[in-house]
Structures are given as C-alpha cells and as structure tokens.
Design an enzyme around this catalytic site. Structure first.
Site, PDB file in Angstrom:
ATOM      1  N   ASP A 272      -1.736   7.092   6.249  1.00  0.00           N
ATOM      2  CA  ASP A 272      -2.814   6.197   5.835  1.00  0.00           C
ATOM      3  C   ASP A 272      -3.111   5.276   7.016  1.00  0.00           C
ATOM      4  O   ASP A 272      -2.341   4.375   7.326  1.00  0.00           O
ATOM      5  CB  ASP A 272      -2.360   5.390   4.609  1.00  0.00           C
ATOM      6  CG  ASP A 272      -3.403   4.356   4.177  1.00  0.00           C
ATOM      7  OD1 ASP A 272      -4.446   4.223   4.836  1.00  0.00           O
ATOM      8  OD2 ASP A 272      -3.154   3.682   3.160  1.00  0.00           O
TER       9      ASP A 272
ATOM     10  N   LYS B 289     -12.317  -1.266   7.360  1.00  0.00           N
ATOM     11  CA  LYS B 289     -11.584  -2.162   8.231  1.00  0.00           C
ATOM     12  C   LYS B 289     -11.939  -1.906   9.702  1.00  0.00           C
ATOM     13  O   LYS B 289     -12.366  -2.806  10.402  1.00  0.00           O
ATOM     14  CB  LYS B 289     -10.085  -2.038   7.984  1.00  0.00           C
ATOM     15  CG  LYS B 289      -9.704  -2.484   6.556  1.00  0.00           C
ATOM     16  CD  LYS B 289      -8.264  -2.179   6.206  1.00  0.00           C
ATOM     17  CE  LYS B 289      -7.959  -2.430   4.739  1.00  0.00           C
ATOM     18  NZ  LYS B 289      -7.916  -3.850   4.378  1.00  0.00           N
TER      19      LYS B 289
ATOM     20  N   TRP C 235       0.833  -1.219   0.000  1.00  0.00           N
ATOM     21  CA  TRP C 235       0.000   0.000   0.000  1.00  0.00           C
ATOM     22  C   TRP C 235       0.855   1.251   0.000  1.00  0.00           C
ATOM     23  O   TRP C 235       0.488   2.250  -0.628  1.00  0.00           O
ATOM     24  CB  TRP C 235      -1.011  -0.045   1.147  1.00  0.00           C
ATOM     25  CG  TRP C 235      -1.967  -1.179   0.932  1.00  0.00           C
ATOM     26  CD1 TRP C 235      -1.941  -2.398   1.540  1.00  0.00           C
ATOM     27  CD2 TRP C 235      -3.030  -1.242  -0.033  1.00  0.00           C
ATOM     28  NE1 TRP C 235      -2.927  -3.204   1.028  1.00  0.00           N
ATOM     29  CE2 TRP C 235      -3.612  -2.526   0.067  1.00  0.00           C
ATOM     30  CE3 TRP C 235      -3.544  -0.333  -0.960  1.00  0.00           C
ATOM     31  CZ2 TRP C 235      -4.687  -2.919  -0.737  1.00  0.00           C
ATOM     32  CZ3 TRP C 235      -4.615  -0.722  -1.745  1.00  0.00           C
ATOM     33  CH2 TRP C 235      -5.172  -2.001  -1.640  1.00  0.00           C
TER      34      TRP C 235
END
Lengths: 365, 365
Positions: free
Chosen positions: A176, A200, A107
């Site tokens: 993030d 999430k 990511w």
C-alpha cells in the site's frame, strides 16, 4: 471573465492534499472546453477518442515514471485504497497458504482485518509495542505465503520503509503506497502488487492506482462478482464500466508536472532536502520538538512531532494557520503536529514552516 | 488570466453527459480557491469543516429535491452503478427467498448476472422478445421475494417506466435510476433502494448515489468485507473512508442549479416538452424516422430512432456533428441514432436538433 488566483496558503493536510499549481491551472483553463471539444472533460463520453487519448496518456505516464516492465498492468479503480484491503486477499488468495502482513499502524490493521474474511492471516511483524514509531527490521515472510503485505509509508506515525523486506520469489510482495507512491525511485520488479489512493501524492480523491504483475490475475476464484476481480478491469484498461474520469485526468496533469521536473529521481532529491529541513529543526531543538518516528524509520512525506505540552501544540497550530500554514494538526493516535510534505509541496513551503517553528521555539521555550 | 468560454456544442452523449453550464462555471471560478480557503476543493481534507459543509449540502439537496422521508439514507459511493449490481443482492439477500428482476435490456442483464453470485434469481418479466423496445406491463413479483429489481430507464433502447410495478409491502422495490434520476416526480416511499451513477443526470462520472430505506441495513451477512456493506457507509455519512470529493461537489453544483429552476416538478415539465419535440418529429416524418421504443414506453431522457438506411444514419450523424451536435450515434445493440436529452440539456438544444432533423429529411428522403 477574469479569474483572480489567490494561492496563498501552504497546505500540509495528510490527504486530500496539495496539488501542483500548474496542474490546477491547466484544469481550470480547460474546464469548460477540453482540448477544443466545446465540452468539459466531465461531459465527454468515456468511449470518445478524446477521452481515450487522455486515459492512455495517464497510464503511460505511470508506466514511464515508475519504469514499469511490460508485464505490470495499470488500473485506475474506485473505492479508495480501503477497497484494495479486500481486493488484495480476494484476488491473491491460494488454498492452504497463509496471507501474511506486517502491522505498522492503523492502515495495516485495517488491511489485516479484511484479509481475515478470506482465509488464514499471519501477522509476521509489528511495531505496535512502541506506538508504531518504527518499521520492524526483523521481517520474515514464509516461503509459501499466498502474498506478503506491507504499508509502505504510515501517514499517521510518519514512518516509511527505506529498504524492502525480502520475500521468496514465488511470494508477491504487495504494498500500500497510498502516501508515498513516487516519492523515491523503487525497483518495481520487487513487487507483485502496488496500490495507492491518489489523493496524497499523485492526484485528487476518487481514484486508486493499482499495479499488478499479470501472472497474478489467474488466482481469483471463478464465482467472484465481476467488478471485484482485478482482471475484469485490467483486460479493459479500466474501461469495463465508466471510471472516475475527472480524477484520472487530474492525476495525468499532476504526473505531467512531475515529469517536467525530471521525474521520480529529481523529486526524490527534492523530497530528501525537504524532509531534512524539518528533521533538522526537530533534531536541533534541544528536545523542544520531539519527533515521533525513530530516525531510521523517518518518513520523507509525513513529519510527525510533539511539543512540550498540548497547550503549546494547540498554540503552534493556531499561529501556523494565521500565517497561512494549513493542516498541521497531528492524527489523534499520535497527537501533536504533522506536516505532510508530499511531492506537490514546494520547498518554499517547507522552509516557511521550518522558519516559523524555529521562531515559535525561541518565543515559547 | 482571462478565460474564454466557448460552449458552442450541444452534447447528446448518453453519459458522461452534458452538465449545467452555471455549475461548470462555478466549478471553474473556485477551482483554485474553494470558498476563500486558498485551496482547491480537491486539496482540502475530507475531515475539514469546509468539506463537511459542502458534503452535507449535497446530501441535503438530494433529500429536498427527491422529497425523501427521514428513514431513507443517502450515500455517495464509488465503483459505478455496476458495483451496485453486486451490492444490491449482497446487502438485500435473505435465506430461502428468491431475488427477482425484470429484464429490460443490457443493464438489467448485467444486474441479473451479479445477483446469481448470491443466490436464487428469478426473472419475472422480459422484453427481450422485441429487442427491449418496451417495458413489460404484466410484471408480477412474488409476495416473498427478497427484493424486486428494475432498471427505471433503459439508455440503450430509449424505454422508461411510466408507472411502477406493484410489490407486496415486505418486498423492497429496487431501482437502477442511473439514466433518469430526478427526471420526473416520483414517490420515494414506493422504493426500498434507489441507485444511480451520477454521470447521466446529476453530475460527473466517479460517484454513485445510493438511497436505502434504513430498515434494510440489517440484512447483510456478518462476514462481509467492511466496504461492501451499505451500512458501513451510511453510518458514517459516506465518510468512512475518503470519498470522491470532487464528483460529489459537482453533483452539488448541478443539483443547486436544478433547485434554482424549480426542482423536479419544474424539470419534469421541461423534460416532457423536450421529449415531445423530438417524438413529434419522428411521428410526423411519415416513417422516415422510426422510433425504436414503443410509444407507451418512450423515455423522456433517451430518444432512439432509425433512418431508412445505415448510410443515411451515418450521413445524419456526420452532418449533425458539423453543426455542433455531438454524440448522436446509437448504441450498437440498436443501431441508428440516439439523442440523450438529460435534465441539463437546454430546450434550445433539442429544438436545434429537431429543426436539423426536419431539414435533413426534406433534403434526403
């Protein structure tokens, strides 16, 4: 109509992931009639007073739970955290300043790739040399970077920052937090920008929480399409155009539940207990279970581990499934198994998994 | 747990708007347990086989209901139709070719504004001279335009295209169908691109249906951020990153219901009946109700009208509300009243409104 509720599995998916059962029940209860309107929340205008109240409550809960100062603006955006990979450099770029990133996995790499469309990118630290099994501890951002970007928790590898890298006061630290927002108490003032796909730790897919310190809105170039600018959304409290109303509502219900538990300090304690239960199984298994992440970088949210053979891993995943434990397969980059134990995973689910893993070892080693 | 269903209002909101009751009931029924998984659809991985099946069914329904040829790709995107205002010019631009638009109201103007960030924009026709009360009939796009953009139905003014403007075979006709997609049978081959925010005619807010003829994917400049390119999403069937799963699911349930009614040909007949009921009230009111849209451009979806005074309009809206008719206030650009009667509005709701309007006139003229 009688609805039979059969919530009988423990869901260890990495995301979309388990949601608090009270939040789901509330959503089910008022699905056809939102607060006496005679309409579903999905049917009411985003300009109605009923919607506006709900929307403000969702933002208020974020502010309260994260203890955000008044100069931090909350946005509920679409496009996933992946869209922030380009919105971050687009909105924070500054002439002749480099955009700096730490590479802690897939990511991070995706974020870095999008940064390059907007200017000079510097990767100041990386843990790629050991398949991203740790968070680098020698991170040094330049004093004149446009921004410093990190991925707070790395879902795939099961690593998490336990202290934040230092940045110069003029460099906005940008994080993030998709897979660990609100998993532990943080000092928001250390950050310029925080963003997180909701699916999430705080809600369903379809909405991304973006928190920006307001002095940063002025950087975006004038000739930028309207919806690509954070300030367009911030100035209208994320109601410039029709937003992802249902997903915001589900975040609100999920955050209400978090608040009822005692907020982030309370869930942090629970999360630390949950993670310890599983890491203890790994550490006490005499090498039968091998954790992927190095101990100092272990994630509270995603516990990644391997078994002696891939056959045993497949067997363990299948047996887990037959006992109602879903989503234990590791990501292909690491292989093995992964248990995602986000805020909404009850300690009972983690204990059930730990018991199963101990039993599985006894039978199969 | 017994859930009492109190669906007692008729919802005339312009969007988010009324949804088919059977779709909402199904969503409520399986909210805690999606098809025997023991999890909510909101909790299951977008990479799971259960989710994949649902996702493919949603796209299949669009293809079937709109009779799309195989070379049209279906995408479920985030960011609203407003995000397509920049994605259209970004993805369809061509060097030295102008991007051409028809201006039929506020939403056309917003699209035109974003086009200008990407190159030379030409507005080839406009109905601004009469407050957008009609669709121009003298539309002439250039033979070498990069694309030709129209707003198929104008929610605010209550106007709708009843025939499509001609374009040269190399010019993709691009239509924002947000407020009337699937309201009537169309020939999709006339279009290069069709897009629609779901929250008016096919689902809830939070997802935008984008349909693109595949030869058009090659135009986007190489140095474009990944998620801004249609082809990124199309190549991965809208699963490049986590999508708005719940909103897609609701579209699927709503389209299943449309299919059960007989699809678009059947709903077109119903829509024409519904619209006629209200336009007849207007036309037979001896001027008490004045339609905003000129008769030849009247929308099947949004019926806009004024009363003799703004006091009477306010009174009519309030009385309507007290009888369970919600969302009848017109947009501020036109004033007066607006009844949005999308596919999911039952004919009974329209008849109830018509009866009320006739009664209101008798008492108040």
């Amino acid at each position: 109509m009688v609805i039979i509720m059969t919530k009988h599995v423990y869901n260890f998916y990495a995301g979309p992931a388990t949601l608090p059962l009270p939040a789901l029940k509330k959503a089910q209860e008022e699905l056809l009639d939102f607060q006496g309107t005679g309409m579903s929340l999905m049917e009411i205008s985003h300009r109605s007073k009923e919607y506006a109240k709900m929307h403000a409550e969702a933002s208020g809960l974020v502010k309260e739970l994260m203890d955000l100062p008044d100069d931090y603006k909350i946005m509920w955006l679409q496009g996933g955290a992946s869209s922030q990979f380009y919105m971050v450099p687009l909105n924070l770029q500054q002439k002749e300043k480099s955009m700096e990133y730490v590479n802690t996995g897939v990511w991070s790499k995706k974020a870095i790739k999008e940064g390059r469309f907007y200017g000079d990118v510097k990767v100041v630290a990386s843990s790629e040399d050991e398949n991203f099994s740790y968070i680098p501890n020698d991170i040094e951002f330049s004093d004149n970077a446009a921004f410093a970007h990190i991925t707070g928790n790395n879902t795939i590898y099961g690593t998490e920052y336990h202290e934040w890298p230092k940045v110069s006061s003029n460099v906005p630290l940008t994080c993030d937090m998709s897979s660990h927002i609100m998993d532990k108490v943080i000092d928001p003032k250390k950050f310029g920008v925080i963003y997180a796909g909701a699916q999430k730790n705080i809600g369903p897919a379809g909405v991304t929480l973006v928190i920006v310190r307001e002095d940063l809105f002025g950087r975006v170039p004038e000739n930028t399409p309207t919806l690509q600018k954070w300030k367009t959304h911030a100035e209208k409290d994320s109601l410039f155009n029709t937003g992802p109303c249902w997903a915001i509502y589900m975040c609100k219900l999920s955050l209400e539940y978090l608040k009822s538990l005692g907020g982030v300090p309370a869930i942090e304690k629970i999360n630390r207990k949950k993670a310890k239960i599983l890491y203890d199984v790994i550490d006490n298994s005499s090498g039968f279970y091998r954790g992927h992440a190095k101990p100092a970088s272990r994630s509270l949210m995603n516990v990644t581990f391997n078994l002696p053979t891939s056959e045993l891993e497949a067997k363990c995943i299948t047996e887990g499934l037959s006992r109602g434990m879903v989503g234990l397969k590791g990501h292909r980059s690491v292989g093995g198994m992964r248990a995602s134990i986000y805020n909404a995973m009850p300690i009972e689910g983690v204990q059930a998994l730990a018991d199963f893993l101990k039993e599985f070892q006894e039978k199969n080693q």
